[in-house]
Design a protein around this motif. Sequence first.
Motif, PDB file in Angstrom:
ATOM      1  N   GLU A 134       5.200  46.563 -34.746  1.00 57.03           N
ATOM      2  CA  GLU A 134       4.951  47.923 -34.273  1.00 57.03           C
ATOM      3  C   GLU A 134       6.254  48.631 -33.914  1.00 57.03           C
ATOM      4  OE1 GLU A 134       2.055  49.740 -33.895  1.00 57.03           O
ATOM      5  OE2 GLU A 134       1.186  48.153 -35.134  1.00 57.03           O
ATOM      6  N   PHE A 135       7.152  47.884 -33.303  1.00 59.63           N
ATOM      7  CA  PHE A 135       8.455  48.461 -32.937  1.00 59.63           C
ATOM      8  C   PHE A 135       9.247  48.856 -34.182  1.00 59.63           C
ATOM      9  CE2 PHE A 135      13.035  47.676 -32.198  1.00 59.63           C
ATOM     10  CZ  PHE A 135      13.288  48.662 -31.261  1.00 59.63           C
ATOM     11  N   HIS A 176       9.304  42.870 -33.694  1.00 64.50           N
ATOM     12  CA  HIS A 176       7.907  43.206 -33.455  1.00 64.50           C
ATOM     13  C   HIS A 176       7.511  44.246 -34.496  1.00 64.50           C
ATOM     14  CE1 HIS A 176       4.239  44.626 -31.561  1.00 64.50           C
ATOM     15  NE2 HIS A 176       4.314  43.640 -30.679  1.00 64.50           N
ATOM     16  N   LEU A 220       3.420  48.101 -27.288  1.00 67.07           N
ATOM     17  CA  LEU A 220       3.835  46.739 -27.589  1.00 67.07           C
ATOM     18  C   LEU A 220       3.426  45.799 -26.462  1.00 67.07           C
ATOM     19  CD1 LEU A 220       7.569  47.288 -28.689  1.00 67.07           C
ATOM     20  CD2 LEU A 220       5.513  47.635 -30.043  1.00 67.07           C
TER      21      LEU A 220
END
Length: 346
Positions: A54-55, A52, A73
């Motif tokens: 953003e992660f 992901h 998320l």
Amino acid sequence: MQLDAMRTVLDALPIAVAFVDADERVRIANRACAAILGPAPEGRTCSALLRHPEFLGGLEASLSGDKTHVKRLILTAGGNETHLTVTFTPMITTTVKGVLVAFEDLTPIEQAGVMRRDFVANVSHELRTPLTALVGFIETLRGAARDDPAARDRFLGIMEREAGRMIRLVSDLLSLSRVEAEERRRPANEVDIAVLLKTLLESHRETAASGGIDLRLEMAEGPVRLRADGDQLTQVFHNLVENAIKYGGGGKEVMIRVTELQHEPVLKGAAIQVEVIDRGEGIGPLHLPRLTERFYRVDTHRSREQGGTGLGLAIVKHIVNRHRGRLKIESEPGKGSKFIIILPKT
């Protein structure tokens, strides 16, 4: 802090927490992490576990600096969404530099927000329809139908019906609110359910007879006592019998069967089982899991024509929950329906 000591601490936490080293490899993951990162995440790279942006961006930012970063998320799997707040905190142990990653599951909060929005939208829709009709008829009565007695009487009848529908809706909303407020407080009074059901059936007998429906009560002679709120149980069986007459009356019979259970395995004790059985059209399997949802209707047009608000079974569910009981619904198209209430005796 040593890694072994950190593992002990993280395993004691109720939320998912992992320690990731400078190579973005999971060194420690507590038990709660399995729900997010999958089984046995230790030793694997974060990019292989959770791809992901953003992660991965928050992880890289924390590894390259000394500031805590927080990311939101949304993960999708199997048609379900999981909403997470992920906090990345730089940390140096006695041997390894890395980031402590904490996952906070916000899914229940998001779902509650969606339920509130849906509830407001549903209430607004249910009230807007009759209000729009009333406004339209008022304008007509002031104008074209002012001097037409036949049209005036017809419009006033419709307005009375629509106003009654709004009153029933508001009444059910207030009832649902009261039941939810009391749901955690179990009733303390003793009720004879035999007397309650006999009185209830007498109140419905005229309506049933007008539709050619035979109301029957099948139970042993004598009192049947249990710990309950008499008014709320009357509301439960009123809703179920009324629904059976309206929607299952095509079978020309509605029966209430009362059985005393010496041991009910789920409730783990003696119980009273009350079945409301009709021989009507039945309900398809796709609808059964959703019948107790607020405003859910199998046949929206027919329900409104019959004066239903879509809240009756939701009220039934909450009252049964307050009594620490069970609600089961069994039905097949063409074979009628059976609504089963199981209540503990003590």
